[in-house]
Design an enzyme around this catalytic site. Structure first.
Site, PDB file in Angstrom:
ATOM      1  N   LYS A   1      -6.214  -1.983  12.940  1.00  0.00           N
ATOM      2  CA  LYS A   1      -5.338  -2.616  11.947  1.00  0.00           C
ATOM      3  C   LYS A   1      -5.681  -4.099  11.880  1.00  0.00           C
ATOM      4  O   LYS A   1      -6.133  -4.686  12.862  1.00  0.00           O
ATOM      5  CB  LYS A   1      -3.867  -2.462  12.352  1.00  0.00           C
ATOM      6  CG  LYS A   1      -2.903  -2.619  11.210  1.00  0.00           C
ATOM      7  CD  LYS A   1      -2.796  -1.357  10.369  1.00  0.00           C
ATOM      8  CE  LYS A   1      -1.861  -1.512   9.205  1.00  0.00           C
ATOM      9  NZ  LYS A   1      -1.573  -0.224   8.570  1.00  0.00           N
TER      10      LYS A   1
HETATM   11  P1  NAD Z   1       3.853  -3.406  -0.605  1.00  0.00           P
HETATM   12  O1  NAD Z   1       3.579  -4.808  -0.269  1.00  0.00           O
HETATM   13  O2  NAD Z   1       3.212  -2.786  -1.784  1.00  0.00           O
HETATM   14  O3  NAD Z   1       5.422  -3.155  -0.763  1.00  0.00           O
HETATM   15  C1  NAD Z   1       6.377  -3.544   0.180  1.00  0.00           C
HETATM   16  C2  NAD Z   1       7.671  -3.775  -0.587  1.00  0.00           C
HETATM   17  O4  NAD Z   1       8.724  -3.968   0.350  1.00  0.00           O
HETATM   18  C3  NAD Z   1       7.614  -5.009  -1.472  1.00  0.00           C
HETATM   19  O5  NAD Z   1       8.108  -4.685  -2.758  1.00  0.00           O
HETATM   20  C4  NAD Z   1       8.493  -6.018  -0.742  1.00  0.00           C
HETATM   21  O6  NAD Z   1       9.131  -6.912  -1.622  1.00  0.00           O
HETATM   22  C5  NAD Z   1       9.479  -5.096  -0.050  1.00  0.00           C
HETATM   23  N1  NAD Z   1      10.072  -5.675   1.155  1.00  0.00           N
HETATM   24  C6  NAD Z   1       9.474  -6.398   2.130  1.00  0.00           C
HETATM   25  N2  NAD Z   1      10.351  -6.729   3.078  1.00  0.00           N
HETATM   26  C7  NAD Z   1      11.531  -6.203   2.702  1.00  0.00           C
HETATM   27  C8  NAD Z   1      12.823  -6.190   3.282  1.00  0.00           C
HETATM   28  N3  NAD Z   1      13.066  -6.796   4.426  1.00  0.00           N
HETATM   29  N4  NAD Z   1      13.807  -5.543   2.622  1.00  0.00           N
HETATM   30  C9  NAD Z   1      13.558  -4.918   1.457  1.00  0.00           C
HETATM   31  N5  NAD Z   1      12.357  -4.878   0.866  1.00  0.00           N
HETATM   32  C10 NAD Z   1      11.357  -5.527   1.483  1.00  0.00           C
HETATM   33  O7  NAD Z   1       3.521  -2.597   0.746  1.00  0.00           O
HETATM   34  P2  NAD Z   1       3.230  -1.054   0.900  1.00  0.00           P
HETATM   35  O8  NAD Z   1       1.765  -0.856   0.863  1.00  0.00           O
HETATM   36  O9  NAD Z   1       4.129  -0.269   0.011  1.00  0.00           O
HETATM   37  O10 NAD Z   1       3.656  -0.846   2.427  1.00  0.00           O
HETATM   38  C11 NAD Z   1       5.001  -0.626   2.820  1.00  0.00           C
HETATM   39  C12 NAD Z   1       5.022   0.041   4.186  1.00  0.00           C
HETATM   40  O11 NAD Z   1       4.258   1.244   4.137  1.00  0.00           O
HETATM   41  C13 NAD Z   1       4.414  -0.790   5.324  1.00  0.00           C
HETATM   42  O12 NAD Z   1       5.107  -0.510   6.515  1.00  0.00           O
HETATM   43  C14 NAD Z   1       3.007  -0.229   5.439  1.00  0.00           C
HETATM   44  O13 NAD Z   1       2.445  -0.409   6.734  1.00  0.00           O
HETATM   45  C15 NAD Z   1       3.253   1.229   5.140  1.00  0.00           C
HETATM   46  N6  NAD Z   1       2.071   1.967   4.696  1.00  0.00           N
HETATM   47  C16 NAD Z   1       1.415   1.633   3.547  1.00  0.00           C
HETATM   48  C17 NAD Z   1       0.302   2.379   3.159  1.00  0.00           C
HETATM   49  C18 NAD Z   1      -0.430   2.114   1.868  1.00  0.00           C
HETATM   50  O14 NAD Z   1      -1.264   2.938   1.502  1.00  0.00           O
HETATM   51  N7  NAD Z   1      -0.157   1.067   1.141  1.00  0.00           N
HETATM   52  C19 NAD Z   1      -0.140   3.438   3.951  1.00  0.00           C
HETATM   53  C20 NAD Z   1       0.554   3.758   5.117  1.00  0.00           C
HETATM   54  C21 NAD Z   1       1.662   3.013   5.468  1.00  0.00           C
END
Ligand code: NAD
Length: 471
Positions: A107
């Site tokens: 990561k």
């Molecule tokens: P992203 O940046 O696209 O979206 C995250 C969203 O959460 C944003 O809209 C942000 O404003 C919101 N946010 C952040 N902190 C917040 C809080 N305290 N309260 C409410 N909303 C909040 O990110 P993503 O890619 O959707 O990732 C989100 C989660 O999913 C992370 O934990 C990431 O590790 C996990 N994840 C993502 C992927 C991927 O393919 N993108 C894959 C596996 C896991």
């Protein structure tokens, strides 16, 4: 009851690991080898911007190299630190083993607030960070392959791929150095929505198992279930969209950074995302009640809670007030080890992160294979399949003496293209992985949760891999 102080994210992951590994017959040495993070590289680099040098801190952690390349996203956020990156790298190892993606775990993260910088500035910062990692083979098609995570997406992946190509001009497989790229830069159809799609497939599979539905004190199907989503970014938005549009679920609340919106009749997901794009938040979204203290809405009564933002949001301070039957951890680490105990005692079923958000790495695996094979999935077979289907229908019509409906023909004739194949591969992965952890959960008395079951399946595979290496 007095509760111990909340551990760090890394410690929380280790506690869950220890709980599972204590049920396994592994030597202490092998347990420790699997648990530890192999290496974490910290880099501080300067970029001249706005007339001055700005120093940024980034990390790339490699948790396990029992399989290579290692795989794991790159996060851009101000919360990024070494503990977080190492916890996320460990989860990547366990996740890849669970869904049989042939990678070790890694990561990366950059301590930055992307909203504070213009696009061209972000490009310079991203390229410079990538350069620092590439110098040490911490981005490389056969060693270490990043992907998007919080704060990054197709745009950053395209810059990283281009940076690698510039530094390795004769490398034939340079596109495979990173996944989650745009389609016109070596990406794959269906990657953007893959993690949200995986959450949907995971829930669909859950609702195919009557014992599991009963364990969560629920009945019926996804249709009409009240769903609260935290984080309306890539993962949360796509999960909500598919569940509402295709499974009839009601998105009753969405929690974002600037507050939460609530509508018990169901929120229009597309309208909300358009509002967020236009205004930067959920506030003032028409037709919904607005609550400024968004995290309080995690406690709103619902059937399914989808934390899809970040780690540690369900913890010892709010676990006892969470009022749901089922949590699917779309984010990594949203439920701390302590909260996990509280919720389990309260009868809440948790579909664990290492499974729930594995759709992203699964489709990243397909993208990596596509890049190495230099051909789009389905390109060779699609028309051949279409031709056989036409032949079959013509023969059927001749034998029966009646024409088949045009609607059936339109669907049946279509050979599978890349998107259809990616969806099929993703659905198969999510279904079979669920079944593998679910059968351990129900077949062993000492396994009290899907999470421990997921660890057992995953750790057994990793241990087997280490043993095969002679360790
Ligand atoms: P992203 O940046 O696209 O979206 C995250 C969203 O959460 C944003 O809209 C942000 O404003 C919101 N946010 C952040 N902190 C917040 C809080 N305290 N309260 C409410 N909303 C909040 O990110 P993503 O890619 O959707 O990732 C989100 C989660 O999913 C992370 O934990 C990431 O590790 C996990 N994840 C993502 C992927 C991927 O393919 N993108 C894959 C596996 C896991």
């Amino acid at each position: 009851m007095a509760r111990v102080q909340e551990p760090s994210f890394r410690k929380s992951v280790d506690m869950m690991f220890e709980k599972a590994v204590s049920l396994m017959d592994l030597s202490p040495g092998l347990r420790e080898k699997i648990r530890v993070c192999n290496s974490t590289y910290t880099v501080r680099f300067g970029v001249k911007l706005r007339g001055d040098i700005h120093t940024f801190t980034g990390y790339r952690s490699v948790h396990s190299e029992h399989k290579e390349p290692v795989k794991g996203g790159i996060r851009f956020a101000t919360s990024v630190n070494q503990d977080e990156v190492e916890a996320l790298a460990a989860l990547m190892t366990y996740k890849c083993a669970l869904v049989e993606a042939p990678f070790g775990g890694s990561k990366g993260g950059l301590h930055i607030d992307p909203t504070q910088w213009e696009e061209d500035e972000m490009e310079r910062i991203t390229r410079r960070f990538a350069y620092e990692l590439m110098k040490r083979d911490l981005i490389h098609p056969s060693q270490n392959v990043p992907a998007p995570d919080m704060g990054t997406g197709e745009r950053e992946m395209a810059w990283i791929a281009d940076q690698f190509r510039r530094m390795n001009t004769t490398e034939l497989n340079s596109e495979a150095c990173v996944t989650g790229k745009p389609l016109n830069k070596g990406g794959i159809a269906g990657r953007v929505e893959a993690t949200g799609r995986g959450v949907q497939y995971g829930l669909q599979e859950f609702f195919r198992h009557p014992d599991d539905i009963k364990a969560a004190n629920m009945s019926g199907t996804l249709d009409g279930k009240r769903v609260v989503v935290q984080g309306f970014g890539n993962v949360g938005y796509h999960a909500a969209k598919f569940l509402a549009e295709e499974d009839g679920a009601l998105i009753t609340a969405v929690i974002e950074r600037d507050g939460a919106v609530i509508n018990d009749k169901g929120i229009d997901v597309e309208e909300l995302v358009a509002h967020m794009r236009a205004t930067g938040g959920v506030k003032n979204f028409p037709g919904c009640e607005y609550v400024e203290n968004g995290s309080a809405v995690l406690e709103k009564d619902c059937d399914i809670l989808i934390p899809a933002a970040m780690e540690g949001v369900i913890n010892l301070s709010n676990a006892e007030r969470i009022s749901t039957r089922l949590i699917i951890e779309a984010a990594n680490g949203p439920v701390t080890a302590g909260a996990d105990d509280v919720l389990r005692e309260a009868g809440v079923v948790i579909i664990p992160d290492m499974y729930a958000n594995a759709g992203g790495v699964t489709v990243s695996y397909f993208e990596w294979v596509k890049n190495l094979s230099h051909i789009r999935f389905g390109r060779m077979q699609r028309r051949q399949q279409e031709g056989s289907n036409i032949l079959l229908v013509k023969e059927m019509e001749r034998l029966v003496g009646k024409p088949v409906s045009e609607e059936f023909k339109a669907k049946f004739f279509q050979g599978a293209g890349e998107l259809e194949l990616v969806r099929s591969g993703l659905e198969d992965t999510m279904r079979t992985s669920y079944q593998s952890m679910q059968s351990v959960w129900h077949s062993r008395n000492d396994v009290d949760s899907l999470r421990t079951a997921a660890y057992l399946v995953s750790l057994d595979r990793i241990a087997g891999s280490y043993k095969a290496l002679g360790l």
